[in-house]
Scaffold this motif. Structure first.
Motif, PDB file in Angstrom:
ATOM      1  N   UNK A 110       1.850   9.393  23.041  1.00 39.55           N
ATOM      2  CA  UNK A 110       2.917  10.398  23.095  1.00 39.55           C
ATOM      3  C   UNK A 110       2.719  11.354  24.263  1.00 39.55           C
ATOM      4  N   UNK A 111       1.459  11.685  24.554  1.00 35.18           N
ATOM      5  CA  UNK A 111       1.163  12.563  25.685  1.00 35.18           C
ATOM      6  C   UNK A 111       0.997  14.010  25.307  1.00 35.18           C
ATOM      7  N   UNK A 112       1.664  14.457  24.259  1.00 32.03           N
ATOM      8  CA  UNK A 112       1.597  15.856  23.837  1.00 32.03           C
ATOM      9  C   UNK A 112       1.297  15.877  22.343  1.00 32.03           C
ATOM     10  N   UNK A 113       0.192  16.514  21.967  1.00 36.19           N
ATOM     11  CA  UNK A 113      -0.204  16.538  20.556  1.00 36.19           C
ATOM     12  C   UNK A 113       0.775  17.313  19.696  1.00 36.19           C
ATOM     13  N   UNK A 114       1.574  18.201  20.307  1.00 34.64           N
ATOM     14  CA  UNK A 114       2.524  19.002  19.535  1.00 34.64           C
ATOM     15  C   UNK A 114       3.907  18.357  19.455  1.00 34.64           C
ATOM     16  N   UNK A 115       4.096  17.267  20.164  1.00 39.51           N
ATOM     17  CA  UNK A 115       5.410  16.632  20.188  1.00 39.51           C
ATOM     18  C   UNK A 115       5.650  15.866  18.896  1.00 39.51           C
ATOM     19  N   UNK A 116       6.843  16.007  18.331  1.00 40.13           N
ATOM     20  CA  UNK A 116       7.186  15.314  17.092  1.00 40.13           C
ATOM     21  C   UNK A 116       7.543  13.864  17.387  1.00 40.13           C
ATOM     22  N   UNK A 117       6.963  12.963  16.635  1.00 42.82           N
ATOM     23  CA  UNK A 117       7.255  11.536  16.830  1.00 42.82           C
ATOM     24  C   UNK A 117       7.299  10.853  15.470  1.00 42.82           C
ATOM     25  N   UNK A 118       7.889   9.679  15.453  1.00 40.78           N
ATOM     26  CA  UNK A 118       7.937   8.871  14.242  1.00 40.78           C
ATOM     27  C   UNK A 118       7.591   7.436  14.583  1.00 40.78           C
ATOM     28  N   UNK A 119       7.081   6.717  13.616  1.00 37.84           N
ATOM     29  CA  UNK A 119       6.754   5.307  13.787  1.00 37.84           C
ATOM     30  C   UNK A 119       7.841   4.464  13.143  1.00 37.84           C
ATOM     31  N   UNK A 120       8.308   3.468  13.861  1.00 45.29           N
ATOM     32  CA  UNK A 120       9.360   2.576  13.384  1.00 45.29           C
ATOM     33  C   UNK A 120       8.791   1.163  13.353  1.00 45.29           C
ATOM     34  N   UNK A 121       8.878   0.535  12.193  1.00 45.41           N
ATOM     35  CA  UNK A 121       8.332  -0.825  12.016  1.00 45.41           C
ATOM     36  C   UNK A 121       9.448  -1.759  11.597  1.00 45.41           C
TER      37      UNK A 121
END
Length: 388
Positions: free
Chosen positions: A191-202
């Protein structure tokens, strides 16, 4: 000087491990973790794998190729117990060859003098002849550990009468939790930024991706998507279509622990596959299931309290990210307890050669098992890193 011959492995584990499916690798690793916890030495185990060199280095056990007839016969001839361990191995929805292979392994193991155990799930089996063959093989097993009530219902529907049948949980629940630093490292790298919100899609290859697209376009429009491929051969085309529309990256985890570490740091996991949901429950991550009508997904979501939506969404509107954020993360403690109980019984079978499905082990059995466990642990044999 005559060199003393080492004792050959006495457990053979067969399944779909090493064939590119994250779920089957998770099941194998969970079975091995359960055996290590009960004092079984790694050098006493042989695994049938699609990638024997990789899995031998990864797990520290002897591995042979699952399609090599000479290795199969030799390993089973030297073993005392054969464990058919995997997901929904006994089914013919994906073709008759798969069902024939796993039934052949059970029959070959018996011909070689092994007791047989089935550890996993049952799937839909069409055809009277196929159902009769599965029923006959299961009735000859020394024990059957089914992972859910759906499999038990299918067994009852076939008329299976084996008193040594128990219902537990998927062996992947026995996986150890990944260290926190691994999660931070993966987020920083992907992601590059520990504070950035992300989700995992499977996504699941062959299933509709409309539901996943609705969530990505609506509820999680501002989140960075990581498309995690559990089976790269089948899932890549679906993931690339989603990536072309919503950005993000495609990612193939190197092992199961890496996937679990990523799920733990994600804001949410959207999955059309079963084992990303199981790993999410194991590490306490919030998850949502997008099912195309697969009964095993529906059964697990109902038992674990996971929100379930149709893969093509239909007339449904995806809930907001804030609404999903209020849903408590599922608790996997009960699943872990059931899976651990299954592997404890399996380990007693290895030690004593006795299993009574309805009764507790005798006092003599307990003393024997306790003594062997104490000796193995005192010698440092209960931990996995035994590469002799």
């Amino acid at each position: 000087m005559i060199k003393k011959r080492k004792k050959l492995p006495y457990i053979v584990i067969g399944g779909y491990a090493g064939c590119g499916n994250l779920g089957d690798d998770a099941i194998l690793q969970g079975i091995l973790e359960g055996l290590w916890q009960n004092g079984i030495l790694p050098r006493s185990v042989t695994v049938l794998s699609g990638r024997p060199r990789r899995d031998a280095a990864r797990f520290g056990v002897r591995c042979v190729h699952r399609m090599n007839p000479f290795s199969l016969i030799f390993s089973l001839f030297c073993a005392d117990l054969f464990v058919s361990g995997g997901g929904t191995l006994l089914q013919n929805r994906t073709g008759r060859r798969s069902l024939f292979y796993y039934l052949f392994l059970l029959r070959l193991a018996r011909l070689c003098g092994c007791r047989t155990v089935v550890l996993g799930g049952l799937g839909a089996i069409s055809g009277l002849r196929a159902r009769r063959s599965v029923k006959n093989e299961l009735e000859k097993c020394a024990a059957i550990f089914l992972r859910d009530e759906l499999s038990a219902a299918l067994a009852r529907e076939m008329g299976l009468k084996n008193p040594r049948l128990t219902v537990g949980a998927d062996s992947a629940f026995l996986l150890p939790e990944p260290p926190p630093l691994r999660s931070a490292y993966l987020v920083a790298r992907l992601v590059g930024d520990l504070k950035k919100q992300f989700l995992c899609v499977c996504p699941c290859g062959g299933a509709s991706t409309k539901g996943l697209a609705e969530f990505l376009r609506g509820s999680f429009a501002g989140f960075y998507p990581i498309f995690l491929l559990c089976d790269p051969v089948r899932d890549e085309s679906s993931a690339r279509r989603l990536q072309a529309r919503f950005g993000g990256i495609l990612y193939v985890p190197r092992d199961v622990s890496e996937a679990a570490a990523l799920f733990r740091s994600a804001q949410i996991v959207l999955s059309s596959r079963l084992h990303p949901l199981i790993l999410s429950v194991r590490v306490g991550a919030r998850c949502v299931c997008l099912s195309g009508g697969d009964p095993k997904l529906s059964a697990f979501c109902q038992s674990a309290g996971i929100p379930l939506f149709s893969a093509d969404m239909g007339a449904e509107n995806p809930p907001s990210a804030a609404a999903l954020g209020t849903i408590p993360a599922p608790d996997g403690a009960e699943f872990c307890r059931k899976a651990a109980k299954d592997l404890a019984i399996l380990s007693r079978m290895v030690y004593n050669g006795i299993y009574n499905g309805k009764e507790e082990p005798s006092a003599e059995q307990r003393r024997t098992t306790g003594r062997i466990l104490h000796e193995k642990r005192a010698a440092g044999g209960s931990a996995p890193p035994d590469h002799h």
